[in-house]
Design a protein around this motif. Sequence first.
Motif, PDB file in Angstrom:
ATOM      1  N   UNK A  42     -15.033 -68.506   1.251  1.00  0.00           N
ATOM      2  CA  UNK A  42     -16.316 -67.827   0.695  1.00  0.00           C
ATOM      3  C   UNK A  42     -15.726 -67.137  -0.474  1.00  0.00           C
ATOM      4  N   UNK A  43     -16.545 -66.725  -1.451  1.00  0.00           N
ATOM      5  CA  UNK A  43     -16.393 -66.143  -2.741  1.00  0.00           C
ATOM      6  C   UNK A  43     -16.895 -64.669  -2.460  1.00  0.00           C
ATOM      7  N   UNK A  44     -15.959 -63.612  -3.021  1.00  0.00           N
ATOM      8  CA  UNK A  44     -16.336 -62.351  -2.978  1.00  0.00           C
ATOM      9  C   UNK A  44     -17.187 -61.954  -4.276  1.00  0.00           C
ATOM     10  N   UNK A  45     -18.261 -61.254  -3.988  1.00  0.00           N
ATOM     11  CA  UNK A  45     -19.131 -60.798  -4.967  1.00  0.00           C
ATOM     12  C   UNK A  45     -18.859 -59.425  -5.566  1.00  0.00           C
ATOM     13  N   UNK A  46     -18.245 -59.123  -6.730  1.00  0.00           N
ATOM     14  CA  UNK A  46     -17.871 -58.029  -7.237  1.00  0.00           C
ATOM     15  C   UNK A  46     -19.147 -57.113  -7.648  1.00  0.00           C
ATOM     16  N   UNK A  47     -18.905 -55.884  -7.998  1.00  0.00           N
ATOM     17  CA  UNK A  47     -19.926 -54.741  -8.061  1.00  0.00           C
ATOM     18  C   UNK A  47     -19.514 -54.568  -9.580  1.00  0.00           C
ATOM     19  N   UNK A  48     -20.585 -54.533 -10.668  1.00  0.00           N
ATOM     20  CA  UNK A  48     -20.137 -54.239 -12.044  1.00  0.00           C
ATOM     21  C   UNK A  48     -21.193 -53.213 -12.880  1.00  0.00           C
ATOM     22  N   UNK A  49     -20.760 -52.704 -13.740  1.00  0.00           N
ATOM     23  CA  UNK A  49     -21.605 -51.739 -14.582  1.00  0.00           C
ATOM     24  C   UNK A  49     -22.056 -52.522 -15.783  1.00  0.00           C
ATOM     25  N   UNK A  50     -21.280 -53.866 -15.898  1.00  0.00           N
ATOM     26  CA  UNK A  50     -21.553 -54.624 -17.169  1.00  0.00           C
ATOM     27  C   UNK A  50     -22.862 -55.092 -17.201  1.00  0.00           C
ATOM     28  N   UNK A  95     -16.176 -53.889   2.639  1.00  0.00           N
ATOM     29  CA  UNK A  95     -16.532 -54.233   3.799  1.00  0.00           C
ATOM     30  C   UNK A  95     -16.605 -55.893   3.870  1.00  0.00           C
ATOM     31  N   UNK A  96     -17.463 -56.373   2.845  1.00  0.00           N
ATOM     32  CA  UNK A  96     -17.743 -57.808   3.273  1.00  0.00           C
ATOM     33  C   UNK A  96     -16.192 -58.418   3.161  1.00  0.00           C
ATOM     34  N   UNK A  97     -15.204 -58.097   2.405  1.00  0.00           N
ATOM     35  CA  UNK A  97     -14.191 -58.923   2.474  1.00  0.00           C
ATOM     36  C   UNK A  97     -13.255 -58.616   3.766  1.00  0.00           C
ATOM     37  N   UNK A  98     -13.243 -57.556   4.064  1.00  0.00           N
ATOM     38  CA  UNK A  98     -12.605 -57.315   5.562  1.00  0.00           C
ATOM     39  C   UNK A  98     -13.331 -58.087   6.502  1.00  0.00           C
ATOM     40  N   UNK A  99     -14.689 -58.071   6.525  1.00  0.00           N
ATOM     41  CA  UNK A  99     -15.369 -58.744   7.697  1.00  0.00           C
ATOM     42  C   UNK A  99     -15.080 -60.100   7.776  1.00  0.00           C
ATOM     43  N   UNK A 100     -15.111 -60.942   6.456  1.00  0.00           N
ATOM     44  CA  UNK A 100     -15.070 -62.387   6.326  1.00  0.00           C
ATOM     45  C   UNK A 100     -13.483 -62.689   6.975  1.00  0.00           C
ATOM     46  N   UNK A 105     -12.270 -66.272   7.884  1.00  0.00           N
ATOM     47  CA  UNK A 105     -12.541 -67.037   6.732  1.00  0.00           C
ATOM     48  C   UNK A 105     -11.570 -66.693   5.748  1.00  0.00           C
ATOM     49  N   UNK A 106     -11.548 -67.592   4.639  1.00  0.00           N
ATOM     50  CA  UNK A 106     -10.693 -67.363   3.643  1.00  0.00           C
ATOM     51  C   UNK A 106     -11.590 -66.854   2.615  1.00  0.00           C
ATOM     52  N   UNK A 107     -11.075 -65.825   1.417  1.00  0.00           N
ATOM     53  CA  UNK A 107     -11.843 -65.316   0.638  1.00  0.00           C
ATOM     54  C   UNK A 107     -11.350 -65.595  -0.812  1.00  0.00           C
ATOM     55  N   UNK A 108     -12.255 -66.029  -1.672  1.00  0.00           N
ATOM     56  CA  UNK A 108     -11.740 -66.256  -2.977  1.00  0.00           C
ATOM     57  C   UNK A 108     -12.393 -64.982  -4.069  1.00  0.00           C
ATOM     58  N   UNK A 109     -11.427 -64.708  -4.916  1.00  0.00           N
ATOM     59  CA  UNK A 109     -11.916 -63.488  -5.795  1.00  0.00           C
ATOM     60  C   UNK A 109     -11.711 -63.789  -7.340  1.00  0.00           C
ATOM     61  N   UNK A 110     -12.269 -63.471  -8.117  1.00  0.00           N
ATOM     62  CA  UNK A 110     -11.933 -63.742  -9.602  1.00  0.00           C
ATOM     63  C   UNK A 110     -11.593 -62.220 -10.189  1.00  0.00           C
ATOM     64  N   UNK A 111     -10.486 -62.228 -10.361  1.00  0.00           N
ATOM     65  CA  UNK A 111      -9.913 -60.505 -10.642  1.00  0.00           C
ATOM     66  C   UNK A 111      -9.351 -60.579 -11.965  1.00  0.00           C
ATOM     67  N   UNK A 112      -9.083 -59.362 -12.662  1.00  0.00           N
ATOM     68  CA  UNK A 112      -8.373 -59.255 -13.893  1.00  0.00           C
ATOM     69  C   UNK A 112      -6.972 -59.063 -13.242  1.00  0.00           C
ATOM     70  N   UNK A 113      -6.026 -58.708 -13.981  1.00  0.00           N
ATOM     71  CA  UNK A 113      -4.527 -58.998 -13.716  1.00  0.00           C
ATOM     72  C   UNK A 113      -4.206 -57.488 -12.721  1.00  0.00           C
TER      73      UNK A 113
END
Length: 199
Positions: A42-50, A95-100, A105-113
């Motif tokens: 599953x894909x993690x959905x981040x929060x952003x102010x952009x 919460x969602x990441x830990x829950x998955x 489930x495996x969790x995919x994230x797109x993050x900066x370095x």
Amino acid sequence: MKASRKHNNPGKIFVISGPSGSGKTTLLTSLIQDKKIAKTLVKSCSVTTRKKRSRETEAQEYFFVTPGEFKGLLKAKKILEWTRYLGYYYGTPKGPLEEQLKRGKNVGLCLDLKGARILKKLYPQNTVTVFVLPPSLEVLKERIQNRCRHTAQKEVTQRVQLARRELKAADKFDYCILNQKLAVALGELKNIYLQETKN
Ligand code: 5GP
């Protein structure tokens, strides 16, 4: 943030990183479109102010929030890790990441370095980091220009400058993928995923 906690979660974390325009989000989204892989990832959905771009949808690419709301989430300890990128805040909901992971489930994230580094520290046993390389800086510039057509030119220039610096970090990752042809890069990412999850 404390980085010494041990986790015994059965799920794996796949952090895809790389400069803006490298194609990391497309790669992760395409990976999850594979029917077999979608059962375990599953894909993690981040929060952003952009600001939301015209092609983006709330709760798909991101949860778009105000700086005040972001601060509230931080204060409530609902953000696992966060970064400031070109003046905007981005954070991974905890919460969602830990829950998955708990569900196996495996969790995919797109993050900066920074995000990749922190997740590897927080979950050393079950985090796999992948760096996506663009074919060249020229191609990267073009991709950033196209993607950010309604973004101020100053921010586009900053994204390109930051990308130049980010490229130097590729050797700190578990895997590196060259994204010249999407189908080839996706094949490599699939192989990494299947290899890392085969037991
Ligand atoms: P963009 O504005 O291009 O969507 O994202 C800018 C950068 O922030 C990208 O490198 C993206 O991967 C990264 N990013 C997105 N969400 C998060 C997050 O929750 N945490 C961290 N550390 N980086 C993030």
